[in-house]
Motif scaffolding. Structure first.
Motif, PDB file in Angstrom:
ATOM      1  N   ALA A   2      55.013  43.594  35.762  1.00 13.18           N
ATOM      2  CA  ALA A   2      54.518  42.386  35.213  1.00 13.18           C
ATOM      3  C   ALA A   2      53.004  42.167  35.604  1.00 13.18           C
ATOM      4  O   ALA A   2      52.147  41.719  35.223  1.00 13.18           O
ATOM      5  CB  ALA A   2      55.362  41.060  35.186  1.00 13.18           C
ATOM      6  N   ASP A   3      53.002  42.395  37.151  1.00 14.70           N
ATOM      7  CA  ASP A   3      51.726  42.220  37.932  1.00 14.70           C
ATOM      8  C   ASP A   3      50.612  43.188  37.471  1.00 14.70           C
ATOM      9  O   ASP A   3      49.554  42.879  37.368  1.00 14.70           O
ATOM     10  CB  ASP A   3      52.089  42.460  39.463  1.00 14.70           C
ATOM     11  CG  ASP A   3      52.988  41.486  40.112  1.00 14.70           C
ATOM     12  OD1 ASP A   3      53.098  40.543  39.426  1.00 14.70           O
ATOM     13  OD2 ASP A   3      53.352  41.526  40.996  1.00 14.70           O
ATOM     14  N   GLU A   4      51.116  44.314  36.927  1.00 18.44           N
ATOM     15  CA  GLU A   4      50.139  45.349  36.586  1.00 18.44           C
ATOM     16  C   GLU A   4      49.613  45.010  35.057  1.00 18.44           C
ATOM     17  O   GLU A   4      48.408  45.203  35.032  1.00 18.44           O
ATOM     18  CB  GLU A   4      50.741  46.791  36.337  1.00 18.44           C
ATOM     19  CG  GLU A   4      51.199  47.451  37.537  1.00 18.44           C
ATOM     20  CD  GLU A   4      51.744  48.629  37.410  1.00 18.44           C
ATOM     21  OE1 GLU A   4      51.813  49.222  36.018  1.00 18.44           O
ATOM     22  OE2 GLU A   4      52.158  49.482  38.624  1.00 18.44           O
ATOM     23  N   ARG A   5      50.118  44.003  34.387  1.00 15.89           N
ATOM     24  CA  ARG A   5      49.814  43.660  33.152  1.00 15.89           C
ATOM     25  C   ARG A   5      49.305  42.219  32.999  1.00 15.89           C
ATOM     26  O   ARG A   5      49.530  41.486  31.984  1.00 15.89           O
ATOM     27  CB  ARG A   5      50.953  44.039  31.949  1.00 15.89           C
ATOM     28  CG  ARG A   5      51.133  45.471  31.615  1.00 15.89           C
ATOM     29  CD  ARG A   5      52.069  45.615  30.465  1.00 15.89           C
ATOM     30  NE  ARG A   5      52.043  47.131  30.525  1.00 15.89           N
ATOM     31  CZ  ARG A   5      51.459  47.814  29.652  1.00 15.89           C
ATOM     32  NH1 ARG A   5      50.337  47.174  29.104  1.00 15.89           N
ATOM     33  NH2 ARG A   5      51.403  49.097  29.635  1.00 15.89           N
ATOM     34  N   THR A   6      48.934  41.607  34.096  1.00 12.88           N
ATOM     35  CA  THR A   6      48.309  40.411  34.167  1.00 12.88           C
ATOM     36  C   THR A   6      46.959  40.257  34.584  1.00 12.88           C
ATOM     37  O   THR A   6      46.851  41.412  35.830  1.00 12.88           O
ATOM     38  CB  THR A   6      49.278  39.341  35.068  1.00 12.88           C
ATOM     39  OG1 THR A   6      49.648  39.905  36.446  1.00 12.88           O
ATOM     40  CG2 THR A   6      50.610  39.109  34.209  1.00 12.88           C
ATOM     41  N   LEU A   7      46.239  39.510  34.764  1.00 11.10           N
ATOM     42  CA  LEU A   7      44.724  39.460  35.359  1.00 11.10           C
ATOM     43  C   LEU A   7      44.983  38.939  36.819  1.00 11.10           C
ATOM     44  O   LEU A   7      45.890  38.332  37.187  1.00 11.10           O
ATOM     45  CB  LEU A   7      44.007  38.430  34.517  1.00 11.10           C
ATOM     46  CG  LEU A   7      43.763  38.803  33.063  1.00 11.10           C
ATOM     47  CD1 LEU A   7      42.766  37.679  32.527  1.00 11.10           C
ATOM     48  CD2 LEU A   7      42.857  39.972  32.905  1.00 11.10           C
ATOM     49  N   THR A   8      44.081  39.563  37.545  1.00 16.11           N
ATOM     50  CA  THR A   8      43.820  39.205  38.947  1.00 16.11           C
ATOM     51  C   THR A   8      43.615  37.783  39.006  1.00 16.11           C
ATOM     52  O   THR A   8      42.827  37.249  38.335  1.00 16.11           O
ATOM     53  CB  THR A   8      43.150  40.260  39.667  1.00 16.11           C
ATOM     54  OG1 THR A   8      41.948  40.186  39.054  1.00 16.11           O
ATOM     55  CG2 THR A   8      44.014  41.658  39.670  1.00 16.11           C
ATOM     56  N   GLU A   9      43.617  37.367  40.393  1.00 18.42           N
ATOM     57  CA  GLU A   9      43.207  35.903  40.843  1.00 18.42           C
ATOM     58  C   GLU A   9      41.751  36.007  40.676  1.00 18.42           C
ATOM     59  O   GLU A   9      40.813  35.084  40.025  1.00 18.42           O
ATOM     60  CB  GLU A   9      43.714  35.730  42.130  1.00 18.42           C
ATOM     61  CG  GLU A   9      45.264  35.271  42.265  1.00 18.42           C
ATOM     62  CD  GLU A   9      45.472  34.059  41.384  1.00 18.42           C
ATOM     63  OE1 GLU A   9      44.688  33.018  41.446  1.00 18.42           O
ATOM     64  OE2 GLU A   9      46.607  33.710  41.238  1.00 18.42           O
ATOM     65  N   ASN A  10      41.153  36.951  41.112  1.00 19.91           N
ATOM     66  CA  ASN A  10      39.722  37.256  41.208  1.00 19.91           C
ATOM     67  C   ASN A  10      39.414  38.570  40.955  1.00 19.91           C
ATOM     68  O   ASN A  10      40.101  39.547  40.880  1.00 19.91           O
ATOM     69  CB  ASN A  10      39.206  36.622  42.286  1.00 19.91           C
ATOM     70  CG  ASN A  10      39.505  37.500  43.676  1.00 19.91           C
ATOM     71  OD1 ASN A  10      40.652  37.855  43.693  1.00 19.91           O
ATOM     72  ND2 ASN A  10      38.834  37.615  44.453  1.00 19.91           N
ATOM     73  N   ILE A  11      37.934  38.847  40.620  1.00 17.55           N
ATOM     74  CA  ILE A  11      37.601  40.351  40.465  1.00 17.55           C
ATOM     75  C   ILE A  11      36.293  40.405  41.179  1.00 17.55           C
ATOM     76  O   ILE A  11      35.449  39.588  40.960  1.00 17.55           O
ATOM     77  CB  ILE A  11      37.413  40.524  39.084  1.00 17.55           C
ATOM     78  CG1 ILE A  11      37.396  42.213  38.713  1.00 17.55           C
ATOM     79  CG2 ILE A  11      36.673  39.558  38.233  1.00 17.55           C
ATOM     80  CD1 ILE A  11      37.877  42.822  37.333  1.00 17.55           C
ATOM     81  N   GLU A  12      36.094  41.614  41.591  1.00 18.68           N
ATOM     82  CA  GLU A  12      34.689  42.165  42.015  1.00 18.68           C
ATOM     83  C   GLU A  12      33.935  42.795  40.910  1.00 18.68           C
ATOM     84  O   GLU A  12      34.559  43.906  40.519  1.00 18.68           O
ATOM     85  CB  GLU A  12      34.714  42.807  43.124  1.00 18.68           C
ATOM     86  CG  GLU A  12      33.617  43.288  43.735  1.00 18.68           C
ATOM     87  CD  GLU A  12      33.475  44.066  45.236  1.00 18.68           C
ATOM     88  OE1 GLU A  12      32.516  44.649  45.706  1.00 18.68           O
ATOM     89  OE2 GLU A  12      34.653  44.213  45.586  1.00 18.68           O
ATOM     90  N   ILE A  13      32.893  42.284  40.521  1.00 14.43           N
ATOM     91  CA  ILE A  13      32.216  43.010  39.158  1.00 14.43           C
ATOM     92  C   ILE A  13      31.276  43.869  39.774  1.00 14.43           C
ATOM     93  O   ILE A  13      30.321  43.896  40.623  1.00 14.43           O
ATOM     94  CB  ILE A  13      31.465  41.928  38.488  1.00 14.43           C
ATOM     95  CG1 ILE A  13      32.123  40.928  37.900  1.00 14.43           C
ATOM     96  CG2 ILE A  13      30.876  42.750  37.497  1.00 14.43           C
ATOM     97  CD1 ILE A  13      31.749  39.801  37.036  1.00 14.43           C
ATOM     98  N   PRO A  14      31.458  45.368  39.776  1.00  6.46           N
ATOM     99  CA  PRO A  14      30.890  46.247  40.247  1.00  6.46           C
ATOM    100  C   PRO A  14      29.553  46.542  39.665  1.00  6.46           C
ATOM    101  O   PRO A  14      29.159  46.133  38.540  1.00  6.46           O
ATOM    102  CB  PRO A  14      31.429  47.525  40.000  1.00  6.46           C
ATOM    103  CG  PRO A  14      32.382  47.250  38.574  1.00  6.46           C
ATOM    104  CD  PRO A  14      32.483  45.869  38.758  1.00  6.46           C
ATOM    105  N   GLN A  15      28.487  46.888  40.515  1.00  8.61           N
ATOM    106  CA  GLN A  15      27.085  47.339  40.146  1.00  8.61           C
ATOM    107  C   GLN A  15      27.093  48.940  39.419  1.00  8.61           C
ATOM    108  O   GLN A  15      28.062  49.710  39.942  1.00  8.61           O
ATOM    109  CB  GLN A  15      26.237  47.367  41.262  1.00  8.61           C
ATOM    110  CG  GLN A  15      25.018  47.921  40.721  1.00  8.61           C
ATOM    111  CD  GLN A  15      23.725  47.657  41.878  1.00  8.61           C
ATOM    112  OE1 GLN A  15      23.409  46.722  42.280  1.00  8.61           O
ATOM    113  NE2 GLN A  15      23.567  48.896  42.348  1.00  8.61           N
TER     114      GLN A  15
END
Length: 378
Positions: A2-15
């Motif tokens: 289930a954790d793999e199919r939910t969005l994370t709390e935050n995300i680092e947008i890569p360059q």
């Protein structure tokens, strides 16, 4: 799972680096600058929205991307919903091509100075990122003077490589899709050249207020197994940049997929090869006169032996005689009698009975014909 199919709390947008562009996490200020670039000109034909609507959409997408980046997504956005949708927004900068300002020439130049000299030309978005279904929509917004210059072809494969790459290097998506107004023929061609498949048309989905009529919207998508992160760039003379996020992982996954497909093909081809050998062996047996189609059926084999005994001692007619006989059996015109007629007759007869029955019958008729035309027949 289930954790793999939910969005994370935050995300680092890569360059993400391209050969002509560089992508960085978008800011609200950069979103406001798009207007001065003419990014919303001909908006109805390009995006299927009016300029005001598209401007508001871009501002909202940038804001949602920033909130996710900072871990500030609210419950109203479906933070705890398995099918919540996320947004990632990058600002697109054309790389500084002025040698006098190039860091390779000016050794004192740092990365911060590079950002100042890079020219903002548009934005690219991954919208409706659905972790549960591993799907997202991609969209590019370009300034009016930067359209049709190859920036989209440089950007999209690199963003898609990151999106398709397995977690944590990428988003681990299975499908990327997009929608394009029928009036935007240039973009339709670009997406098809990138490997997208048109999966449907939403009829009269978009209202054009200037022409006061509805227009169709085309839907395209591409799956992870259909995407080649290298070929998608090489097609346009571009190169993969290994430092970009997800490139190594995407390549490894793609190579694994190709290996699996190759093994499946080999498993299928081996039986087919054996079958082909059996067929060739049967054909060889037929040619040598040892072919026995009823070998496993004793009663039919006895019938075959009786027929062969009846044919014993009959002289084999030459090729032209066989051709003429088979053509006559096929009821072909006289002008078709010959090699061509023989082939056609053989094809027609083979659909109903084995070749040896056709030739056997022909030999009997030919023998009877010779006897009737002989001196004893008068």
């Amino acid at each position: 799972m289930a954790d793999e199919r939910t969005l994370t709390e935050n995300i680092e947008i890569p360059q993400i680096q391209g050969e002509m562009v560089i992508l960085r996490a978008a800011t609200a200020d950069e979103g406001e600058k798009l207007d001065s670039l003419g990014a919303f000109s001909r908006s109805v034909d390009t995006y299927g929205k009016t300029a005001d609507a598209q401007r508001s959409i871009v501002a909202s997408l940038v804001q949602r991307s920033r909130r996710w980046q900072n871990g500030e997504r609210t419950r109203d956005e479906g933070k705890f919903d398995a099918e919540a949708r996320g947004v990632l927004a990058w600002s697109m900068f054309a790389k500084n091509m002025d040698p006098s300002k190039d860091s390779a020439v000016d050794g004192d130049k740092n990365d911060k100075d590079d950002k100042v000299h890079d020219q903002l030309i548009g934005m690219v978005f991954l919208v409706d990122i659905d972790a549960w279904n591993s799907s997202a929509r991609i969209q590019v917004v370009l300034g009016e003077n930067y359209r049709g210059r190859g920036y989209t072809r440089d950007v999209m494969p690199r963003v898609m490589t990151y999106a398709f790459a397995p977690k944590p290097a990428g988003l681990g998506l299975h499908r990327i899709w997009m929608s394009v107004p029928s009036s935007n023929s240039r973009t339709l061609a670009v997406y098809q050249s990138l490997g997208f498949t048109e999966t449907g048309v939403s009829r009269d989905a978009l209202w054009n207020p200037f022409e006061e009529r509805y227009k169709d919207q085309h839907v395209f998508d591409i799956l992870v197994d259909e995407f080649d992160p290298i070929q998608s760039l090489e097609t346009f003379g571009l190169h993969a940049i290994m430092e970009n996020p997800g490139v190594k992982e995407a390549l490894a996954q793609y190579e694994h997929t190709m290996e699996v497909r190759q093994r499946v093909r080999e498993e299928i081809e081996v039986p087919l090869t054996d079958l082909s050998a059996d067929v060739r062996g049967s054909q060889a047996s037929q040619t040598s006169g040892n072919y026995d189609p009823y070998a496993d059926d004793e009663s039919r084999n006895e019938t075959l032996i009786d027929e062969e005994d009846q044919l014993a001692g009959v002289d084999m007619p030459d090729v032209e005689t066989i051709a003429e006989t088979m053509a006559q059996e096929a009821d072909l015109p006289e002008e078709h009698i010959g090699r061509k007629g023989a082939d056609a007759g053989a094809e027609k007869k083979s659909a109903h009975q084995p070749w040896w029955r056709t030739l056997g019958a022909g030999r009997r008729r030919q023998q009877a014909s010779n006897k009737s035309s002989g001196p004893d027949s008068h």
